[in-house]
Design a protein around this motif. Structure first.
Motif, PDB file in Angstrom:
ATOM      1  N   VAL A  93       0.861  -1.184   0.000  1.00 53.00           N
ATOM      2  CA  VAL A  93       0.000   0.000   0.000  1.00 53.00           C
ATOM      3  C   VAL A  93       0.895   1.231   0.000  1.00 53.00           C
ATOM      4  O   VAL A  93       1.657   1.456   0.938  1.00 53.00           O
ATOM      5  N   GLU A  94       0.807   2.006  -1.071  1.00 53.17           N
ATOM      6  CA  GLU A  94       1.635   3.204  -1.197  1.00 53.17           C
ATOM      7  C   GLU A  94       1.143   4.330  -0.300  1.00 53.17           C
ATOM      8  O   GLU A  94       1.904   4.930   0.450  1.00 53.17           O
ATOM      9  N   SER A  95      -0.149   4.634  -0.403  1.00 49.87           N
ATOM     10  CA  SER A  95      -0.693   5.771   0.342  1.00 49.87           C
ATOM     11  C   SER A  95      -2.211   5.681   0.362  1.00 49.87           C
ATOM     12  O   SER A  95      -2.807   4.865  -0.330  1.00 49.87           O
ATOM     13  N   ILE A  96      -2.800   6.562   1.150  1.00 47.65           N
ATOM     14  CA  ILE A  96      -4.242   6.799   1.130  1.00 47.65           C
ATOM     15  C   ILE A  96      -4.399   8.232   0.664  1.00 47.65           C
ATOM     16  O   ILE A  96      -3.741   9.139   1.189  1.00 47.65           O
ATOM     17  N   GLU A  97      -5.254   8.463  -0.314  1.00 51.65           N
ATOM     18  CA  GLU A  97      -5.465   9.803  -0.850  1.00 51.65           C
ATOM     19  C   GLU A  97      -6.934  10.171  -0.730  1.00 51.65           C
ATOM     20  O   GLU A  97      -7.805   9.374  -1.090  1.00 51.65           O
ATOM     21  N   ALA A  98      -7.219  11.359  -0.211  1.00 49.49           N
ATOM     22  CA  ALA A  98      -8.590  11.845  -0.061  1.00 49.49           C
ATOM     23  C   ALA A  98      -8.721  13.183  -0.784  1.00 49.49           C
ATOM     24  O   ALA A  98      -7.948  14.109  -0.531  1.00 49.49           O
ATOM     25  N   LEU A  99      -9.680  13.262  -1.692  1.00 46.81           N
ATOM     26  CA  LEU A  99      -9.902  14.467  -2.479  1.00 46.81           C
ATOM     27  C   LEU A  99     -11.329  14.960  -2.270  1.00 46.81           C
ATOM     28  O   LEU A  99     -12.280  14.216  -2.510  1.00 46.81           O
ATOM     29  N   PRO A 100     -11.500  16.203  -1.799  1.00 50.14           N
ATOM     30  CA  PRO A 100     -12.860  16.719  -1.617  1.00 50.14           C
ATOM     31  C   PRO A 100     -13.524  16.966  -2.965  1.00 50.14           C
ATOM     32  O   PRO A 100     -12.872  17.367  -3.919  1.00 50.14           O
ATOM     33  N   ILE A 101     -14.817  16.747  -3.017  1.00 46.60           N
ATOM     34  CA  ILE A 101     -15.564  16.912  -4.255  1.00 46.60           C
ATOM     35  C   ILE A 101     -16.302  18.250  -4.291  1.00 46.60           C
ATOM     36  O   ILE A 101     -16.909  18.603  -5.274  1.00 46.60           O
ATOM     37  N   GLY A 102     -16.216  19.036  -3.232  1.00 45.33           N
ATOM     38  CA  GLY A 102     -16.886  20.336  -3.184  1.00 45.33           C
ATOM     39  C   GLY A 102     -16.809  20.907  -1.785  1.00 45.33           C
ATOM     40  O   GLY A 102     -15.848  20.685  -1.060  1.00 45.33           O
ATOM     41  N   THR A 103     -17.832  21.622  -1.389  1.00 45.24           N
ATOM     42  CA  THR A 103     -17.877  22.282  -0.087  1.00 45.24           C
ATOM     43  C   THR A 103     -18.240  21.277   1.006  1.00 45.24           C
ATOM     44  O   THR A 103     -19.267  20.605   0.928  1.00 45.24           O
ATOM     45  N   ASN A 104     -17.377  21.176   2.005  1.00 39.42           N
ATOM     46  CA  ASN A 104     -17.562  20.245   3.126  1.00 39.42           C
ATOM     47  C   ASN A 104     -17.169  20.917   4.437  1.00 39.42           C
ATOM     48  O   ASN A 104     -16.285  21.779   4.451  1.00 39.42           O
ATOM     49  N   THR A 105     -17.790  20.501   5.521  1.00 38.14           N
ATOM     50  CA  THR A 105     -17.332  20.904   6.848  1.00 38.14           C
ATOM     51  C   THR A 105     -16.111  20.059   7.203  1.00 38.14           C
ATOM     52  O   THR A 105     -15.861  19.023   6.582  1.00 38.14           O
ATOM     53  N   ALA A 106     -15.373  20.480   8.204  1.00 33.27           N
ATOM     54  CA  ALA A 106     -14.210  19.716   8.655  1.00 33.27           C
ATOM     55  C   ALA A 106     -14.665  18.355   9.188  1.00 33.27           C
ATOM     56  O   ALA A 106     -15.780  18.217   9.704  1.00 33.27           O
ATOM     57  N   SER A 107     -13.799  17.371   9.069  1.00 32.65           N
ATOM     58  CA  SER A 107     -14.114  16.026   9.545  1.00 32.65           C
ATOM     59  C   SER A 107     -12.813  15.301   9.838  1.00 32.65           C
ATOM     60  O   SER A 107     -11.750  15.916   9.905  1.00 32.65           O
ATOM     61  N   VAL A 108     -12.906  14.006  10.007  1.00 33.76           N
ATOM     62  CA  VAL A 108     -11.728  13.160  10.161  1.00 33.76           C
ATOM     63  C   VAL A 108     -11.933  11.931   9.286  1.00 33.76           C
ATOM     64  O   VAL A 108     -13.045  11.426   9.155  1.00 33.76           O
ATOM     65  N   LEU A 109     -10.855  11.494   8.645  1.00 31.90           N
ATOM     66  CA  LEU A 109     -10.873  10.275   7.850  1.00 31.90           C
ATOM     67  C   LEU A 109     -10.216   9.185   8.681  1.00 31.90           C
ATOM     68  O   LEU A 109      -9.093   9.359   9.154  1.00 31.90           O
ATOM     69  N   ARG A 110     -10.931   8.081   8.866  1.00 31.74           N
ATOM     70  CA  ARG A 110     -10.374   6.936   9.582  1.00 31.74           C
ATOM     71  C   ARG A 110     -10.246   5.774   8.604  1.00 31.74           C
ATOM     72  O   ARG A 110     -11.187   5.456   7.887  1.00 31.74           O
ATOM     73  N   VAL A 111      -9.078   5.160   8.605  1.00 31.59           N
ATOM     74  CA  VAL A 111      -8.798   4.037   7.717  1.00 31.59           C
ATOM     75  C   VAL A 111      -8.606   2.794   8.575  1.00 31.59           C
ATOM     76  O   VAL A 111      -7.827   2.800   9.526  1.00 31.59           O
ATOM     77  N   PHE A 112      -9.332   1.737   8.206  1.00 31.07           N
ATOM     78  CA  PHE A 112      -9.293   0.482   8.945  1.00 31.07           C
ATOM     79  C   PHE A 112      -8.728  -0.618   8.073  1.00 31.07           C
ATOM     80  O   PHE A 112      -9.055  -0.726   6.886  1.00 31.07           O
ATOM     81  N   LEU A 113      -7.881  -1.455   8.661  1.00 27.97           N
ATOM     82  CA  LEU A 113      -7.375  -2.649   8.010  1.00 27.97           C
ATOM     83  C   LEU A 113      -8.245  -3.807   8.474  1.00 27.97           C
ATOM     84  O   LEU A 113      -8.423  -4.012   9.677  1.00 27.97           O
ATOM     85  N   ASN A 114      -8.789  -4.544   7.511  1.00 26.57           N
ATOM     86  CA  ASN A 114      -9.696  -5.655   7.796  1.00 26.57           C
ATOM     87  C   ASN A 114      -9.035  -6.947   7.328  1.00 26.57           C
ATOM     88  O   ASN A 114      -8.395  -6.976   6.281  1.00 26.57           O
ATOM     89  N   ASN A 115      -9.234  -8.019   8.075  1.00 27.32           N
ATOM     90  CA  ASN A 115      -8.577  -9.291   7.771  1.00 27.32           C
ATOM     91  C   ASN A 115      -9.270 -10.098   6.672  1.00 27.32           C
ATOM     92  O   ASN A 115      -8.942 -11.264   6.459  1.00 27.32           O
ATOM     93  N   GLY A 116     -10.224  -9.506   5.988  1.00 21.86           N
ATOM     94  CA  GLY A 116     -10.922 -10.201   4.908  1.00 21.86           C
ATOM     95  C   GLY A 116     -12.234 -10.809   5.339  1.00 21.86           C
ATOM     96  O   GLY A 116     -12.962 -11.376   4.522  1.00 21.86           O
ATOM     97  N   SER A 117     -12.559 -10.700   6.616  1.00 23.35           N
ATOM     98  CA  SER A 117     -13.818 -11.216   7.140  1.00 23.35           C
ATOM     99  C   SER A 117     -14.811 -10.068   7.327  1.00 23.35           C
ATOM    100  O   SER A 117     -14.511  -8.930   6.995  1.00 23.35           O
TER     101      SER A 117
END
Length: 137
Positions: free
Chosen positions: A48-72
């Motif tokens: 995994v090189e990176s995680i990239e997040a691009l806004p699509i327009g006007t948004n309030t502030a937030s947080v991005l959480r990324v989870f690793l899942n074992n396939g289940s």
């Protein structure tokens, strides 16, 4: 076994075109409404090189959480781990300046069958496109 092992490099590039993230999920264990942002890691795992997040327009502030899942199932908290999180700024749509892309550099390997999912901490108006460029070994 991977064919290119000394040094090891990904052989098959993968990018998932994930759905738009707009809805909040305050669970910190990867359960609830999550969005898949990577393809399933191949037989020999994936890089995994990176995680990239691009806004699509006007948004309030937030947080991005990324989870690793074992396939289940993501509905079982024990199958997920909070892997990364980053603050997302408030954004304003404009036709005279580009939206700011948020990048989380990772450069990590994940085991075969594992998947990345993402959530937002708050509901936003326009949404965020999130992608995780990966490569199978």
């Amino acid at each position: 076994m991977a064919a290119n092992t000394s040094p090891i490099f990904p052989m098959i590039p993968r990018v998932l075109l994930s759905p738009l993230l707009t809805t909040a999920n305050t669970a910190k264990d990867g359960t609830g409404t999550v969005t898949q942002i990577s393809v399933v890691a191949g037989t020999n795992g994936a890089f995994v090189e990176s995680i990239e997040a691009l806004p699509i327009g006007t948004n309030t502030a937030s947080v991005l959480r990324v989870f690793l899942n074992n396939g289940s199932a993501t509905t079982t908290a024990a199958n997920n781990i909070l892997w990364e999180e980053v603050s997302l700024p408030a954004t304003t749509l404009t036709e005279i300046a580009g939206q700011t892309k948020i990048v989380i550099p990772l450069y990590r390997a994940i085991p075969a069958g594992y998947i990345l999912y993402a959530t937002l901490g708050t509901t936003v108006a326009a949404g965020w496109r999130v992608r995780a460029p990966t490569g199978d070994y």
